[in-house]
Scaffold this motif. Sequence first.
Motif, PDB file in Angstrom:
ATOM      1  N   SER A 140       0.827  -1.206   0.000  1.00 15.24           N
ATOM      2  CA  SER A 140       0.000   0.000   0.000  1.00 15.24           C
ATOM      3  C   SER A 140       0.862   1.255   0.000  1.00 15.24           C
ATOM      4  CB  SER A 140      -0.926  -0.010   1.226  1.00 15.24           C
ATOM      5  OG  SER A 140      -1.687   1.176   1.289  1.00 15.24           O
ATOM      6  N   GLN A 141       1.914   1.255   0.845  1.00 18.36           N
ATOM      7  CA  GLN A 141       2.797   2.411   0.881  1.00 18.36           C
ATOM      8  C   GLN A 141       3.508   2.595  -0.463  1.00 18.36           C
ATOM      9  OE1 GLN A 141       3.081   4.653   3.279  1.00 18.36           O
ATOM     10  NE2 GLN A 141       1.578   3.562   4.559  1.00 18.36           N
ATOM     11  N   THR A 142       3.938   1.504  -1.053  1.00 23.76           N
ATOM     12  CA  THR A 142       4.582   1.583  -2.362  1.00 23.76           C
ATOM     13  C   THR A 142       3.627   2.130  -3.412  1.00 23.76           C
ATOM     14  OG1 THR A 142       5.993  -0.306  -1.797  1.00 23.76           O
ATOM     15  CG2 THR A 142       5.785   0.235  -4.126  1.00 23.76           C
ATOM     16  N   ALA A 143       2.379   1.647  -3.347  1.00 25.75           N
ATOM     17  CA  ALA A 143       1.378   2.120  -4.308  1.00 25.75           C
ATOM     18  C   ALA A 143       1.120   3.613  -4.149  1.00 25.75           C
ATOM     19  CB  ALA A 143       0.085   1.329  -4.143  1.00 25.75           C
ATOM     20  N   LYS A 144       1.060   4.057  -2.874  1.00 26.93           N
ATOM     21  CA  LYS A 144       0.848   5.484  -2.637  1.00 26.93           C
ATOM     22  C   LYS A 144       2.008   6.299  -3.207  1.00 26.93           C
ATOM     23  CE  LYS A 144      -2.005   5.053   1.524  1.00 26.93           C
ATOM     24  NZ  LYS A 144      -2.063   5.308   2.995  1.00 26.93           N
ATOM     25  N   GLY A 145       3.255   5.838  -2.962  1.00 24.40           N
ATOM     26  CA  GLY A 145       4.423   6.539  -3.496  1.00 24.40           C
ATOM     27  C   GLY A 145       4.411   6.579  -5.010  1.00 24.40           C
ATOM     28  N   GLN A 146       4.036   5.426  -5.591  1.00 27.13           N
ATOM     29  CA  GLN A 146       3.987   5.378  -7.047  1.00 27.13           C
ATOM     30  C   GLN A 146       2.913   6.324  -7.597  1.00 27.13           C
ATOM     31  OE1 GLN A 146       3.379   1.251  -7.911  1.00 27.13           O
ATOM     32  NE2 GLN A 146       5.584   0.757  -7.870  1.00 27.13           N
ATOM     33  N   TYR A 147       1.805   6.410  -6.861  1.00 26.59           N
ATOM     34  CA  TYR A 147       0.726   7.300  -7.306  1.00 26.59           C
ATOM     35  C   TYR A 147       1.175   8.756  -7.258  1.00 26.59           C
ATOM     36  CZ  TYR A 147      -3.745   9.707  -7.436  1.00 26.59           C
ATOM     37  OH  TYR A 147      -4.771  10.550  -7.777  1.00 26.59           O
ATOM     38  N   LYS A 148       1.869   9.117  -6.141  1.00 18.44           N
ATOM     39  CA  LYS A 148       2.363  10.487  -6.032  1.00 18.44           C
ATOM     40  C   LYS A 148       3.385  10.777  -7.121  1.00 18.44           C
ATOM     41  CE  LYS A 148       1.655  10.873  -1.026  1.00 18.44           C
ATOM     42  NZ  LYS A 148       2.318  11.039   0.296  1.00 18.44           N
ATOM     43  N   LEU A 149       4.278   9.815  -7.349  1.00 16.71           N
ATOM     44  CA  LEU A 149       5.281   9.996  -8.396  1.00 16.71           C
ATOM     45  C   LEU A 149       4.625  10.131  -9.763  1.00 16.71           C
ATOM     46  CD1 LEU A 149       8.255  10.078  -9.227  1.00 16.71           C
ATOM     47  CD2 LEU A 149       8.199   7.570  -9.365  1.00 16.71           C
ATOM     48  N   GLN A 150       3.585   9.304  -9.973  1.00 19.56           N
ATOM     49  CA  GLN A 150       2.890   9.365 -11.249  1.00 19.56           C
ATOM     50  C   GLN A 150       2.202  10.716 -11.432  1.00 19.56           C
ATOM     51  OE1 GLN A 150       0.081   6.199 -11.795  1.00 19.56           O
ATOM     52  NE2 GLN A 150      -0.706   7.017 -13.723  1.00 19.56           N
TER      53      GLN A 150
END
Length: 433
Positions: free
Chosen positions: A361-371
């Motif tokens: 979940s944390q990785t997904a959130k980071g990826q979403y912010k990066l995206q």
Amino acid sequence: MAEESEGSGFADGELSADSFFDHELRKPIHEEIHARLIPPLQAPLRARRIVFLVGRQNEQMAYASRQLRDWCQTVGIEGPKESWRQFSFSTEKYSVTWEAHTEFVTLTWYAPINDLTARPTGVGLEVLKQFPIIAAARIDVVERHEISPSALLGFEPKSLCLSRVGSGNAQIGTDFQTDEHGFTRFEIAVDQLSSIKTGILVRRLLEIDTYRTMALVGLQDARVQSWIVGGLETELSLLNEEIGTVSSIDDSKRILGMLHSLSVRAGQSLDATAYRFAASQAYGDVLQIRLDRIEEEQSEKHTTITRYLSNRVDPALATCRATEKRQRSLNNKIARSIQLLDARINVDIQSQNREVLSSISQTAKGQYKLQSTVEGLSTIAISYYALGILGYVLAGFADYLPLSKNMMLGALAPLVLLASWFGIQAIKNRHKA
């Protein structure tokens, strides 16, 4: 009285027996109460019995039956039926009775009181010589009010059992010691006891010696399994201590494997003695019934057969029961430990799964912010290059435009930014689909 109709075979108003049919168990049930007939006996006589432990497997008992039928055919005696329970015949000197039980066969023969042959020919002893002898008894029946002092001298005083039975019309004595031929010796003095009751008394004493022996067959197994169960209980105790201190799933799985191995061995211990312990209890129950039936009268100087055997057989049967109880308790404890460890492993796995999901979940959130950042930068970059191209286009038409090139680019910049952003969103949604 109703008259029989002529030639019909049954009375008027009576239904023919051919109109009905018997249940398949009616004949076996009827034959069961006549399966082991007791012959009347007249003193003086000597009875001997040898008990062969054939085994409870069907093929073993079938083999013993075939051997007996073959022997009968050889010596010219009409043999027993295939499903025989009791088989009797007589020779010039002996009256012989064979009996088949669940796991043992008894051979009993009656002879004159002065017969000294412990293992005579002509009674079929050689038929089962490949099977072990588990018990042997000899009963001397004399016509006296009391057993003679000379006969009593042959008994061991410390274990002598002497009592009156048959409403005082008979006296029985034994020390449950074996003689030089391996027979347990009994003495019976009968006084005004009928031949039927004499036969019953002899039969009861033979059964008492047989069943007290068979009841004790399980004692050795109980002692061996008690030691084995003790070792398994110690292993379980140590594993339970490890369960309390386990810190990783790998350790839990290792202990679980050891518990499963322990469970298999505990189950094998229980299976190995299940029949033997059940049979010992059944033989003990039959023994108690036979002891009750002889109705001994206590003498002042000696113990009775009932009391003597109860003091020795009852503790042995209690040992078998206690060992079986320990076996079942051990299996239940192992099952509970396995359940406890399974629950511990499941909790650990769920905890690990939660940690993995949280990390994802944390990785997904980071990826979403990066995206999102990338999308913003992409929008700006695309808009920048688009405005640059528009600047070149507007420069070519500068003389015809109502406003200057810079003012036109300033007016078109918001529209280019919006068009770039919507274009990027459209591409992203198409990839999701």
